[in-house]
Design a protein around this motif. Structure first.
Motif, PDB file in Angstrom:
ATOM      1  N   ASN A  24       5.175  -1.398  -2.142  1.00  0.00           N
ATOM      2  CA  ASN A  24       5.246  -2.326  -3.267  1.00  0.00           C
ATOM      3  C   ASN A  24       3.845  -2.718  -3.709  1.00  0.00           C
ATOM      4  N   ALA A  25       3.426  -2.249  -4.845  1.00  0.00           N
ATOM      5  CA  ALA A  25       2.062  -2.509  -5.330  1.00  0.00           C
ATOM      6  C   ALA A  25       1.862  -3.967  -5.731  1.00  0.00           C
ATOM      7  N   ASP A  26       2.947  -4.707  -5.911  1.00  0.00           N
ATOM      8  CA  ASP A  26       2.835  -6.107  -6.316  1.00  0.00           C
ATOM      9  C   ASP A  26       2.679  -7.043  -5.122  1.00  0.00           C
ATOM     10  N   TRP A  27       2.747  -6.518  -3.933  1.00  0.00           N
ATOM     11  CA  TRP A  27       2.627  -7.357  -2.745  1.00  0.00           C
ATOM     12  C   TRP A  27       1.235  -7.970  -2.709  1.00  0.00           C
ATOM     13  N   ALA A  28       1.167  -9.271  -2.403  1.00  0.00           N
ATOM     14  CA  ALA A  28      -0.105  -9.997  -2.501  1.00  0.00           C
ATOM     15  C   ALA A  28      -1.187  -9.413  -1.605  1.00  0.00           C
ATOM     16  N   TRP A  29      -0.799  -8.899  -0.421  1.00  0.00           N
ATOM     17  CA  TRP A  29      -1.789  -8.358   0.512  1.00  0.00           C
ATOM     18  C   TRP A  29      -1.739  -6.835   0.521  1.00  0.00           C
ATOM     19  N   GLY A  30      -1.408  -6.261  -0.608  1.00  0.00           N
ATOM     20  CA  GLY A  30      -1.278  -4.801  -0.684  1.00  0.00           C
ATOM     21  C   GLY A  30      -2.554  -4.054  -0.387  1.00  0.00           C
ATOM     22  N   GLY A  31      -3.700  -4.730  -0.458  1.00  0.00           N
ATOM     23  CA  GLY A  31      -4.955  -4.042  -0.218  1.00  0.00           C
ATOM     24  C   GLY A  31      -5.521  -4.257   1.169  1.00  0.00           C
ATOM     25  N   ALA A  32      -4.708  -4.694   2.119  1.00  0.00           N
ATOM     26  CA  ALA A  32      -5.221  -4.969   3.463  1.00  0.00           C
ATOM     27  C   ALA A  32      -5.240  -3.700   4.312  1.00  0.00           C
ATOM     28  N   ILE A  33      -6.349  -3.488   5.025  1.00  0.00           N
ATOM     29  CA  ILE A  33      -6.452  -2.396   5.981  1.00  0.00           C
ATOM     30  C   ILE A  33      -6.731  -3.008   7.348  1.00  0.00           C
ATOM     31  N   TYR A  34      -5.921  -2.627   8.316  1.00  0.00           N
ATOM     32  CA  TYR A  34      -6.108  -3.079   9.688  1.00  0.00           C
ATOM     33  C   TYR A  34      -6.668  -1.917  10.502  1.00  0.00           C
ATOM     34  N   CYS A  35      -7.587  -2.207  11.379  1.00  0.00           N
ATOM     35  CA  CYS A  35      -8.170  -1.125  12.175  1.00  0.00           C
ATOM     36  C   CYS A  35      -8.644  -1.645  13.520  1.00  0.00           C
ATOM     37  N   ARG A  36      -8.837  -0.701  14.432  1.00  0.00           N
ATOM     38  CA  ARG A  36      -9.425  -1.018  15.724  1.00  0.00           C
ATOM     39  C   ARG A  36     -10.791  -0.365  15.802  1.00  0.00           C
TER      40      ARG A  36
END
Length: 249
Positions: free
Chosen positions: A203-215
């Protein structure tokens, strides 16, 4: 004529075998008590210093990802590419991609900078070799994170002071709304080939659509980038510590 009578000499009594063994046993008990008190305290101190150093290294990595240097600025998100970023999100995206191989991954280190020389394209000063450092000269201790194959900092890596850290960034993928898993391969990002097209969910409308999680896995390395040429991560060794973090568009 008076005769001189010699004074009898006193014979000193030596320690017996039992007395010697008893003294050794007492010394051993005392040493064991001292070691049991001070060695754990020293270990706790070393762990605390290691934790403090680890937090400092992670902070340097975060700060560098959030900094777009003068030679890294892209005109727009669409023109972002490795080494050229419109936002800190773009930089983090491509720095994860750079972790595919150790020879292109991120390194964190300190070096002594020559402030009498002009600044370079990224705003940093060139390094001074440790063998040429002179007391009283215009120098500055600089800590930086950069790709190992950086043309600007290749000599700085060789002139590094203290520990050098090689960083492997691996995406933590979302399997659904509440579950995550570590990607099988470092340097890969699922969902998009560029930061402009990346969203954490469909869903491109999701507020946190640009979050990347990494280790981030941190390895001690030698100040010789040539040693890591064509070397896979499996031959780098074990990380000395790891940290999870995220960055958002």
């Amino acid at each position: 004529m008076m005769k001189h009578t010699p004074t009898p000499r006193l014979r000193r009594r030596a320690f017996t075998l039992m007395e010697t063994l008893l003294a050794v046993a007492i010394i051993g008990v005392v040493l064991s008590i001292v070691l049991s008190v001070f060695v754990p305290a020293r270990g706790l101190m070393q762990k605390a210093l290691t934790k403090q150093e680890a937090d400092r290294i992670v902070s340097i990595l975060r700060a560098e990802i959030n900094t777009i240097r003068p030679n890294e600025q892209a005109l727009s998100v669409e023109t972002s590419a490795p080494g050229s970023y419109a936002t800190a999100f773009d930089k983090g995206f491509y720095w994860i991609r750079a972790s595919l191989k150790p020879e292109t991954s991120i390194v964190i280190f300190s070096y002594r900078a020559d402030t009498s020389k002009p600044r370079r394209a990224d705003g940093t000063y060139p390094s001074i070799p440790a063998t040429r450092s002179k007391p009283g000269a215009d120098t500055q201790l600089t800590t930086i994170a950069c790709p190992m194959n950086s043309s600007i900092h290749k000599d700085d890596i060789k002139n590094a002071i203290g520990n050098l850290f090689l960083v492997k960034l691996t995406q933590i993928e979302e399997t659904n709304s509440s579950n995550f898993k570590l990607a099988k391969t470092p340097g890969t990002i699922s969902g998009a080939e560029s930061p402009a097209k990346y969203y954490s969910r469909d869903n491109a409308d999701w507020a946190w659509g640009g979050a990347i999680y990494c280790r981030a896995d941190f390895y001690l390395m030698t100040p010789n980038p040539a040693r890591y040429k064509n070397r896979p991560w499996s031959r780098v060794g074990k990380p000395i510590f790891s940290a999870n973090f995220s960055f958002r568009r």
